[in-house]
Design an enzyme around this catalytic site. Structure first.
Site, PDB file in Angstrom:
ATOM      1  N   LYS A 274     151.392  10.739 102.973  1.00 30.96           N
ATOM      2  CA  LYS A 274     151.184   9.295 102.915  1.00 30.96           C
ATOM      3  C   LYS A 274     150.305   8.841 104.072  1.00 30.96           C
ATOM      4  O   LYS A 274     150.444   9.324 105.197  1.00 30.96           O
ATOM      5  CB  LYS A 274     152.528   8.565 102.983  1.00 30.96           C
ATOM      6  CG  LYS A 274     153.360   8.701 101.712  1.00 30.96           C
ATOM      7  CD  LYS A 274     154.626   7.871 101.817  1.00 30.96           C
ATOM      8  CE  LYS A 274     155.425   7.906 100.521  1.00 30.96           C
ATOM      9  NZ  LYS A 274     156.651   7.101 100.604  1.00 30.96           N
TER      10      LYS A 274
ATOM     11  N   ARG B   8     155.602  16.172  97.881  1.00 31.24           N
ATOM     12  CA  ARG B   8     155.503  15.051  96.955  1.00 31.24           C
ATOM     13  C   ARG B   8     154.520  15.449  95.857  1.00 31.24           C
ATOM     14  O   ARG B   8     153.651  16.309  96.064  1.00 31.24           O
ATOM     15  CB  ARG B   8     154.983  13.799  97.664  1.00 31.24           C
ATOM     16  CG  ARG B   8     155.846  13.318  98.828  1.00 31.24           C
ATOM     17  CD  ARG B   8     155.201  12.101  99.494  1.00 31.24           C
ATOM     18  NE  ARG B   8     156.018  11.575 100.592  1.00 31.24           N
ATOM     19  CZ  ARG B   8     155.849  11.890 101.878  1.00 31.24           C
ATOM     20  NH1 ARG B   8     154.880  12.738 102.230  1.00 31.24           N
ATOM     21  NH2 ARG B   8     156.624  11.360 102.807  1.00 31.24           N
TER      22      ARG B   8
ATOM     23  N   HIS C 182     159.944  14.655  92.152  1.00 31.82           N
ATOM     24  CA  HIS C 182     160.656  14.364  93.395  1.00 31.82           C
ATOM     25  C   HIS C 182     162.019  15.052  93.451  1.00 31.82           C
ATOM     26  O   HIS C 182     162.559  15.277  94.544  1.00 31.82           O
ATOM     27  CB  HIS C 182     160.835  12.850  93.542  1.00 31.82           C
ATOM     28  CG  HIS C 182     160.426  12.352  94.891  1.00 31.82           C
ATOM     29  ND1 HIS C 182     159.134  12.471  95.386  1.00 31.82           N
ATOM     30  CD2 HIS C 182     161.137  11.746  95.882  1.00 31.82           C
ATOM     31  CE1 HIS C 182     159.075  11.947  96.596  1.00 31.82           C
ATOM     32  NE2 HIS C 182     160.268  11.516  96.928  1.00 31.82           N
TER      33      HIS C 182
ATOM     34  N   HIS D 251     158.583  12.975 106.964  1.00 28.80           N
ATOM     35  CA  HIS D 251     159.210  11.666 107.158  1.00 28.80           C
ATOM     36  C   HIS D 251     158.876  11.141 108.554  1.00 28.80           C
ATOM     37  O   HIS D 251     159.029  11.858 109.537  1.00 28.80           O
ATOM     38  CB  HIS D 251     160.736  11.761 107.028  1.00 28.80           C
ATOM     39  CG  HIS D 251     161.194  11.948 105.620  1.00 28.80           C
ATOM     40  ND1 HIS D 251     162.442  12.458 105.308  1.00 28.80           N
ATOM     41  CD2 HIS D 251     160.586  11.700 104.425  1.00 28.80           C
ATOM     42  CE1 HIS D 251     162.580  12.520 103.987  1.00 28.80           C
ATOM     43  NE2 HIS D 251     161.470  12.061 103.440  1.00 28.80           N
TER      44      HIS D 251
ATOM     45  N   ARG E 276     161.749  18.109  95.476  1.00 30.99           N
ATOM     46  CA  ARG E 276     161.673  17.792  96.910  1.00 30.99           C
ATOM     47  C   ARG E 276     163.064  17.512  97.473  1.00 30.99           C
ATOM     48  O   ARG E 276     163.418  18.007  98.550  1.00 30.99           O
ATOM     49  CB  ARG E 276     160.753  16.585  97.083  1.00 30.99           C
ATOM     50  CG  ARG E 276     160.572  16.078  98.504  1.00 30.99           C
ATOM     51  CD  ARG E 276     159.470  15.020  98.497  1.00 30.99           C
ATOM     52  NE  ARG E 276     159.462  14.177  99.676  1.00 30.99           N
ATOM     53  CZ  ARG E 276     158.842  14.462 100.819  1.00 30.99           C
ATOM     54  NH1 ARG E 276     158.210  15.622 100.941  1.00 30.99           N
ATOM     55  NH2 ARG E 276     158.854  13.629 101.834  1.00 30.99           N
TER      56      ARG E 276
ATOM     57  N   TYR F 165     170.164  12.980 103.306  1.00 28.25           N
ATOM     58  CA  TYR F 165     170.615  14.266 102.755  1.00 28.25           C
ATOM     59  C   TYR F 165     171.934  14.718 103.356  1.00 28.25           C
ATOM     60  O   TYR F 165     172.642  15.528 102.765  1.00 28.25           O
ATOM     61  CB  TYR F 165     169.521  15.329 102.954  1.00 28.25           C
ATOM     62  CG  TYR F 165     168.270  14.999 102.192  1.00 28.25           C
ATOM     63  CD1 TYR F 165     168.212  15.165 100.807  1.00 28.25           C
ATOM     64  CD2 TYR F 165     167.162  14.469 102.830  1.00 28.25           C
ATOM     65  CE1 TYR F 165     167.083  14.822 100.095  1.00 28.25           C
ATOM     66  CE2 TYR F 165     166.025  14.133 102.125  1.00 28.25           C
ATOM     67  CZ  TYR F 165     165.993  14.302 100.758  1.00 28.25           C
ATOM     68  OH  TYR F 165     164.868  13.959 100.050  1.00 28.25           O
TER      69      TYR F 165
END
Length: 298
Positions: A172, A148, A244, A270, A247, A279
């Site tokens: 995050k 990110r 992004h 994730h 990514r 994806y």
């Protein structure tokens, strides 16, 4: 209880108890601020404790005329979180958005670049300028490690474990993970460190920061967006490209080449495999190849 006090308490809760990043907290706060502005503009004198379902519903009707379904859904979700917090803290008995449904939206597939397009973008970097080596290292790291933008600007020299072939990434909620880094990406980072960064006048407090601006300080998110937008124009790529995008391209290209979905999940950081599964929808040919290779009746 006043709105500003409730919002302040909510921000503290998100930061301390939920451990969310400042960017996420700002986004959640913005949804509540939209509701507050609406109440002020329409002279509706209610507090966070007395606002009714009907008043919130009217706000949703109003906002639906101004934003698309995706934004509307996000605002409803943000407000639900705020009022759930008030219920959790025993300020309210119930959430006024309990029966309000978000608009149904399709799953948006992320934009990606082909390998040739990524090469074209990186080739547009002017390496005769000092920032050229830095920008190439940044783009190679974004794509090579699937980071990110916030993770890239927060990378530290002490996070680089090149002998082991990994970098430590703070994602995050300040959650850390180790991500593999290729020899090629290591090479571009080392070129930047040896030929550019080592000659900079580094400001106090930024000695361990990997990517620096001209003033020897940490780069901002906005600067990374600007760099990529300019390169997009210079390279002639007529696509909407953001940090992004690299990514997304990282994950898509790994999946297309047979990488395991769980491994991609770990590298991207994730929490849920559901997030990574998006994806799978991007290249149906990959699914066909898996079937042909692994099914006993292929």
């Amino acid at each position: 209880m006043k709105w500003e006090n409730a919002l302040k308490d909510y921000r503290e809760y998100l930061k301390i108890e939920r451990g969310l990043s400042q960017n996420t907290i700002t986004n959640y706060s913005f949804d509540v601020e939209k509701l507050i502005s609406y109440l002020i503009e329409n002279e509706i004198n209610v507090s966070p404790l007395t606002i009714s379902e009907e008043e919130v519903q009217q706000f949703i009707y109003t906002i639906a005329k101004q934003v698309n379904a995706r934004s509307q859904s996000r605002i409803i979700s943000g407000l639900k979180g705020f009022f759930n917090f008030l219920v959790f803290e025993d300020y309210r008995k119930q959430n006024p958005l309990e029966l309000i449904e978000s608009p149904k939206i399709g799953r948006k597939l992320p934009d990606t670049l082909s390998i040739d397009e990524i090469d074209q973008l990186i080739a547009a970097i002017d390496l005769s300028k000092p920032e050229g080596e830095r920008n190439r290292a940044i783009l190679e790291t974004l794509y090579g490690c699937g980071l990110r933008v916030s993770e890239v600007i927060n990378l530290r020299l002490s996070d680089l474990f090149f002998k082991e072939g990994f970098i430590k990434v703070t994602g995050k909620g300040d959650k850390q993970r180790f991500v593999p880094i290729s020899d090629a990406t290591q090479k571009y980072i080392n070129l930047y460190r040896e030929h550019i960064r080592s000659h900079q006048d580094i400001q106090k407090g930024h000695e361990d920061t990997l990517f620096l601006n001209r003033r020897g300080k940490q780069l901002t998110r906005a600067m990374i967006f600007t760099i990529i937008r300019r390169l997009s124009d210079d390279s002639g790529l007529h696509k909407k490209i953001s940090p992004h995008t690299f990514r997304h391209s990282f994950a898509t290209h790994l999946l297309e080449n047979g990488a395991d979905l769980r491994a991609i999940q770990q590298m991207l950081g994730h929490e849920s495999i559901t997030t990574t599964e998006i994806y799978v929808h991007m290249d149906r040919s990959h699914l066909k190849n898996v079937m042909e290779q692994y099914h006993p009746r292929r």
